[in-house]
Motif scaffolding. Structure first.
Motif, PDB file in Angstrom:
ATOM      1  N   MET A 208      -2.602  26.576 -64.524  1.00  0.00           N
ATOM      2  CA  MET A 208      -2.452  25.382 -63.410  1.00  0.00           C
ATOM      3  C   MET A 208      -1.242  25.105 -64.714  1.00  0.00           C
ATOM      4  SD  MET A 208      -5.682  23.187 -62.835  1.00  0.00           S
ATOM      5  CE  MET A 208      -4.870  21.917 -61.499  1.00  0.00           C
ATOM      6  N   VAL A 209      -0.814  25.519 -65.480  1.00  0.00           N
ATOM      7  CA  VAL A 209       0.608  24.212 -65.602  1.00  0.00           C
ATOM      8  C   VAL A 209       1.192  25.221 -65.875  1.00  0.00           C
ATOM      9  CG1 VAL A 209       2.611  23.277 -67.912  1.00  0.00           C
ATOM     10  CG2 VAL A 209      -0.168  23.038 -67.915  1.00  0.00           C
ATOM     11  N   ALA A 210       1.343  26.822 -66.206  1.00  0.00           N
ATOM     12  CA  ALA A 210       2.137  27.669 -65.688  1.00  0.00           C
ATOM     13  C   ALA A 210       2.017  28.426 -64.854  1.00  0.00           C
ATOM     14  CB  ALA A 210       1.242  29.057 -66.682  1.00  0.00           C
ATOM     15  N   ASN A 211       1.741  28.577 -63.891  1.00  0.00           N
ATOM     16  CA  ASN A 211       2.107  28.016 -62.320  1.00  0.00           C
ATOM     17  C   ASN A 211       2.531  27.561 -61.743  1.00  0.00           C
ATOM     18  OD1 ASN A 211      -0.255  30.214 -60.561  1.00  0.00           O
ATOM     19  ND2 ASN A 211      -1.334  29.840 -61.689  1.00  0.00           N
ATOM     20  N   PHE A 212       2.284  26.103 -61.771  1.00  0.00           N
ATOM     21  CA  PHE A 212       3.365  24.837 -61.584  1.00  0.00           C
ATOM     22  C   PHE A 212       4.781  25.243 -61.780  1.00  0.00           C
ATOM     23  CE2 PHE A 212      -0.077  21.713 -60.906  1.00  0.00           C
ATOM     24  CZ  PHE A 212      -0.476  21.909 -59.845  1.00  0.00           C
ATOM     25  N   LEU A 213       5.082  26.029 -63.111  1.00  0.00           N
ATOM     26  CA  LEU A 213       6.417  26.053 -63.786  1.00  0.00           C
ATOM     27  C   LEU A 213       6.785  27.270 -63.355  1.00  0.00           C
ATOM     28  CD1 LEU A 213       8.823  26.292 -65.624  1.00  0.00           C
ATOM     29  CD2 LEU A 213       7.285  28.078 -66.991  1.00  0.00           C
ATOM     30  N   LEU A 245       1.221  24.787 -78.093  1.00  0.00           N
ATOM     31  CA  LEU A 245       2.551  24.515 -77.353  1.00  0.00           C
ATOM     32  C   LEU A 245       3.337  25.526 -76.658  1.00  0.00           C
ATOM     33  CD1 LEU A 245       5.311  23.700 -79.274  1.00  0.00           C
ATOM     34  CD2 LEU A 245       5.158  26.772 -80.264  1.00  0.00           C
ATOM     35  N   GLN A 246       2.935  26.188 -76.014  1.00  0.00           N
ATOM     36  CA  GLN A 246       2.808  27.208 -74.652  1.00  0.00           C
ATOM     37  C   GLN A 246       2.871  26.122 -73.835  1.00  0.00           C
ATOM     38  OE1 GLN A 246       4.650  30.176 -74.311  1.00  0.00           O
ATOM     39  NE2 GLN A 246       5.054  29.474 -72.805  1.00  0.00           N
ATOM     40  N   ALA A 247       1.911  25.518 -73.858  1.00  0.00           N
ATOM     41  CA  ALA A 247       1.545  24.969 -72.155  1.00  0.00           C
ATOM     42  C   ALA A 247       3.233  23.527 -72.559  1.00  0.00           C
ATOM     43  CB  ALA A 247       0.172  24.445 -72.367  1.00  0.00           C
ATOM     44  N   GLU A 248       2.331  23.024 -73.785  1.00  0.00           N
ATOM     45  CA  GLU A 248       3.740  21.494 -73.392  1.00  0.00           C
ATOM     46  C   GLU A 248       5.392  22.089 -73.121  1.00  0.00           C
ATOM     47  OE1 GLU A 248       5.194  18.548 -77.155  1.00  0.00           O
ATOM     48  OE2 GLU A 248       5.106  20.597 -77.666  1.00  0.00           O
ATOM     49  N   GLN A 249       5.422  23.195 -73.683  1.00  0.00           N
ATOM     50  CA  GLN A 249       7.228  24.025 -73.262  1.00  0.00           C
ATOM     51  C   GLN A 249       7.331  24.462 -71.525  1.00  0.00           C
ATOM     52  OE1 GLN A 249       9.709  24.502 -74.630  1.00  0.00           O
ATOM     53  NE2 GLN A 249       8.615  23.893 -77.010  1.00  0.00           N
ATOM     54  N   ASP A 250       5.973  24.803 -71.164  1.00  0.00           N
ATOM     55  CA  ASP A 250       5.603  25.332 -69.989  1.00  0.00           C
ATOM     56  C   ASP A 250       5.579  23.906 -69.541  1.00  0.00           C
ATOM     57  OD1 ASP A 250       5.706  28.214 -70.189  1.00  0.00           O
ATOM     58  OD2 ASP A 250       3.355  27.591 -69.694  1.00  0.00           O
ATOM     59  N   ALA A 251       5.331  22.717 -69.692  1.00  0.00           N
ATOM     60  CA  ALA A 251       5.196  21.517 -68.747  1.00  0.00           C
ATOM     61  C   ALA A 251       6.363  20.956 -68.500  1.00  0.00           C
ATOM     62  CB  ALA A 251       4.347  20.552 -69.710  1.00  0.00           C
ATOM     63  N   LEU A 255       8.601  20.534 -65.563  1.00  0.00           N
ATOM     64  CA  LEU A 255       9.779  18.795 -65.085  1.00  0.00           C
ATOM     65  C   LEU A 255      11.267  19.055 -64.988  1.00  0.00           C
ATOM     66  CD1 LEU A 255       7.089  16.821 -67.692  1.00  0.00           C
ATOM     67  CD2 LEU A 255       6.991  16.439 -65.462  1.00  0.00           C
ATOM     68  N   TYR A 256      11.964  19.542 -65.501  1.00  0.00           N
ATOM     69  CA  TYR A 256      12.522  20.243 -65.934  1.00  0.00           C
ATOM     70  C   TYR A 256      13.180  20.085 -64.274  1.00  0.00           C
ATOM     71  CZ  TYR A 256      17.582  22.107 -65.988  1.00  0.00           C
ATOM     72  OH  TYR A 256      18.925  22.483 -66.070  1.00  0.00           O
ATOM     73  N   ALA A 285      11.579  21.729 -81.555  1.00  0.00           N
ATOM     74  CA  ALA A 285      11.590  22.859 -80.020  1.00  0.00           C
ATOM     75  C   ALA A 285      11.277  21.657 -79.333  1.00  0.00           C
ATOM     76  CB  ALA A 285       9.840  22.893 -81.192  1.00  0.00           C
ATOM     77  N   THR A 286      11.255  20.158 -78.700  1.00  0.00           N
ATOM     78  CA  THR A 286      11.482  19.728 -77.223  1.00  0.00           C
ATOM     79  C   THR A 286      12.718  19.079 -76.884  1.00  0.00           C
ATOM     80  OG1 THR A 286      10.579  18.238 -78.677  1.00  0.00           O
ATOM     81  CG2 THR A 286       8.739  19.969 -77.743  1.00  0.00           C
ATOM     82  N   SER A 287      13.345  18.620 -78.314  1.00  0.00           N
ATOM     83  CA  SER A 287      14.472  18.046 -77.726  1.00  0.00           C
ATOM     84  C   SER A 287      15.508  18.278 -76.788  1.00  0.00           C
ATOM     85  CB  SER A 287      15.437  17.414 -79.285  1.00  0.00           C
ATOM     86  OG  SER A 287      14.671  16.422 -80.069  1.00  0.00           O
ATOM     87  N   GLU A 288      15.415  20.349 -76.820  1.00  0.00           N
ATOM     88  CA  GLU A 288      16.465  20.015 -75.578  1.00  0.00           C
ATOM     89  C   GLU A 288      16.262  20.094 -74.255  1.00  0.00           C
ATOM     90  OE1 GLU A 288      18.660  24.060 -74.569  1.00  0.00           O
ATOM     91  OE2 GLU A 288      18.491  23.939 -76.503  1.00  0.00           O
ATOM     92  N   ARG A 289      15.128  20.684 -73.764  1.00  0.00           N
ATOM     93  CA  ARG A 289      14.064  20.285 -72.079  1.00  0.00           C
ATOM     94  C   ARG A 289      14.558  18.689 -72.431  1.00  0.00           C
ATOM     95  NH1 ARG A 289      15.588  24.573 -69.391  1.00  0.00           N
ATOM     96  NH2 ARG A 289      14.638  25.355 -71.288  1.00  0.00           N
ATOM     97  N   SER A 290      14.085  18.100 -73.054  1.00  0.00           N
ATOM     98  CA  SER A 290      13.708  16.833 -72.311  1.00  0.00           C
ATOM     99  C   SER A 290      15.412  15.801 -72.584  1.00  0.00           C
ATOM    100  CB  SER A 290      13.301  15.921 -74.489  1.00  0.00           C
ATOM    101  OG  SER A 290      11.949  15.983 -75.221  1.00  0.00           O
ATOM    102  N   LEU A 291      16.061  16.338 -72.896  1.00  0.00           N
ATOM    103  CA  LEU A 291      17.828  15.747 -73.179  1.00  0.00           C
ATOM    104  C   LEU A 291      18.133  16.035 -71.961  1.00  0.00           C
ATOM    105  CD1 LEU A 291      19.243  15.932 -76.354  1.00  0.00           C
ATOM    106  CD2 LEU A 291      18.490  13.646 -74.883  1.00  0.00           C
TER     107      LEU A 291
END
Length: 443
Positions: A208-213, A245-251, A255-256, A285-291
């Motif tokens: 589902m996360v991959a589809n939302f992406l 980790l993949q789902a976290e990156q996709d989420a 959100l971006y 691994a998550t800072s760039e997208r979070s910022l």
């Protein structure tokens, strides 16, 4: 006594006084009809149950008609391809091959539409395989009508059906905006959210996360998905300890995409998104997208308020400015700080009190000798923050390089953000950067 008068339009019945009898006759006919209906115990009003049955039959008839039209369309296309093959004979073998592939697509879609049980699930797996790396297959399968039955499979109770249909839809949407729009229009988003009520599988959640992406990559889908209730689910993925980790990156990427649309600021800020993103800073691994998400949110007043109230927000953002190995993080952090400071006097005061303090530049003594600070000072005088005392020529050269680098980065950020020239490096900024370092890390 009534008499008949003939005219241009035919006979007219008149009474003995010469007036028309039609109104009286019409009234008497209506009265007789009403009495007859009451005697028979019938009514001309159709019961609600009959109306529902008729409506249901009409809907089923329309669905069958639509399905028939799709099949007729695919059959016509198949006939055209067949005619082209026959007209070319053995000259063009590539056309024959395409005809065979198209026939295979037809068989798969027919199983999706009319098959049951395991056969239908296998057809969804076939769609996933066929559409994975073939752009033409995505177009053909969608044209043949693969999307509606795949979306309807999300309602099934079998977890394997969910995974098969979701990944098939995911591959159909890759690089195809028409398919992305069709999947949302068919109701896939609301069906996925309804599935959350009984969701227990990590595999289904990841799908589902991959589809939302994929679906949020289309601009016309951003507002629809943002207001659908998908945001809380995506945020929950970030805080779930079982998330891959993949789902976290996709989420984060989904959100971006949603944060780009200004109308999504409210649903994003209604969730604990900002504190969650701030807690992810420090992990490269998550800072760039979070910022990047925080930078988009800082363009709205509510977003700036939420960020400034976040735990240790200013300290984390200023620390991000010193990550020399991540220029994208530096740029996003600088943009957020500029937006906060430019729009709010209170935030400027907070920056001054929390960050620009002498404690920030305290040195760490090791073995009796002074070393460079872990977190470089933002302001100071003389040689503070560089080991104290007189600096060697090497240290002076490094200090000058850092100063020039910070000034150059600031100019590029101002140009990219299209901000007023008041943000451009000034003499005061040059003085500040004279004692700054870009070598410290936040961990």
């Amino acid at each position: 006594m009534a008499k008949v008068q003939r005219g241009v339009g035919g006979s007219v019945v008149l009474n003995r006084h010469g007036s028309r009898l039609w109104p009286a006759l019409r009234s008497s006919c209506i009265g007789l009809r009403l009495i007859d209906t009451m005697r028979c115990g019938r009514t001309s009003v159709v019961s609600s149950q009959e109306q529902l049955q008729r409506s249901k039959k009409k809907k089923e008839k329309k669905e069958m008609s639509d399905l028939k039209k799709r099949n007729e369309g695919s059959e016509r296309l198949s006939e055209l391809l067949k005619w082209e093959v026959e007209s070319l004979g053995d000259v063009d073998g590539e056309v024959k091959k395409k005809m065979e592939v198209f026939s295979a697509f037809q068989r798969v879609v027919k199983v999706l539409q009319f098959g049951e049980g395991k056969a239908k699930k296998e057809a969804a797996i076939d769609v996933r395989r066929l559409a994975k790396e073939d752009a033409e297959a995505r177009v053909a399968l969608a044209m043949l009508g693969a999307i509606p039955p795949l979306v309807s499979m999300i309602d099934c109770e079998d977890e394997e059906f969910h995974v098969a249909s979701l990944y098939a839809l995911l591959n159909l949407a890759i690089g195809n905006d028409v398919n992305k729009a069709a999947i949302v229009k068919t109701g896939a988003v609301h069906k996925m959210l309804a599935l959350l009520k009984t969701l227990t599988s990590q595999a289904v959640s990841d799908a589902m996360v991959a589809n939302f992406l994929g679906l949020t990559a289309l601009d016309s889908n951003k507002a629809i998905i943002g207001s659908s209730g998908a945001v809380p689910f995506l945020v929950s993925v970030l805080v779930n300890p079982n998330t891959t980790l993949q789902a976290e990156q996709d989420a984060l990427r989904a959100l971006y995409n949603l944060s780009i649309c200004a109308s999504n600021a409210a649903p994003l800020l209604e969730t604990p998104l900002v504190p969650t993103l701030l807690s992810l800073l420090g992990d490269m691994a998550t800072s760039e997208r979070s910022l990047a998400i925080l930078a988009n949110l800082s363009s709205t007043p509510d977003g700036r308020r939420a960020i400034s109230k976040g735990p240790n927000a200013f300290t984390l953002l200023v620390d991000a400015l010193t990550w020399a190995d991540s220029p994208n993080c530096q740029e996003s952090a600088c943009y957020i700080i500029m937006m906060l400071a430019h729009k709010s006097w209170a935030d400027r005061q907070a920056l001054n009190s929390r960050v620009f303090e002498s404690e920030k530049g305290k040195q760490i003594e090791a073995g009796g000798s002074a070393v460079a600070p872990v977190s470089a000072p933002i302001c100071g005088g003389g040689g503070e923050g560089w080991g104290g005392g007189d600096m060697s020529e090497e240290r002076m050269a490094v200090k000058e390089m850092v100063q020039l680098s910070l000034q150059s980065n600031m100019r590029r950020i101002v140009m990219r953000a299209n901000l007023p020239q008041e943000f451009a490096p000034s003499e005061h900024f040059k003085t500040v950067t004279a004692t700054s370092s870009s070598k410290s890390l936040p961990f």
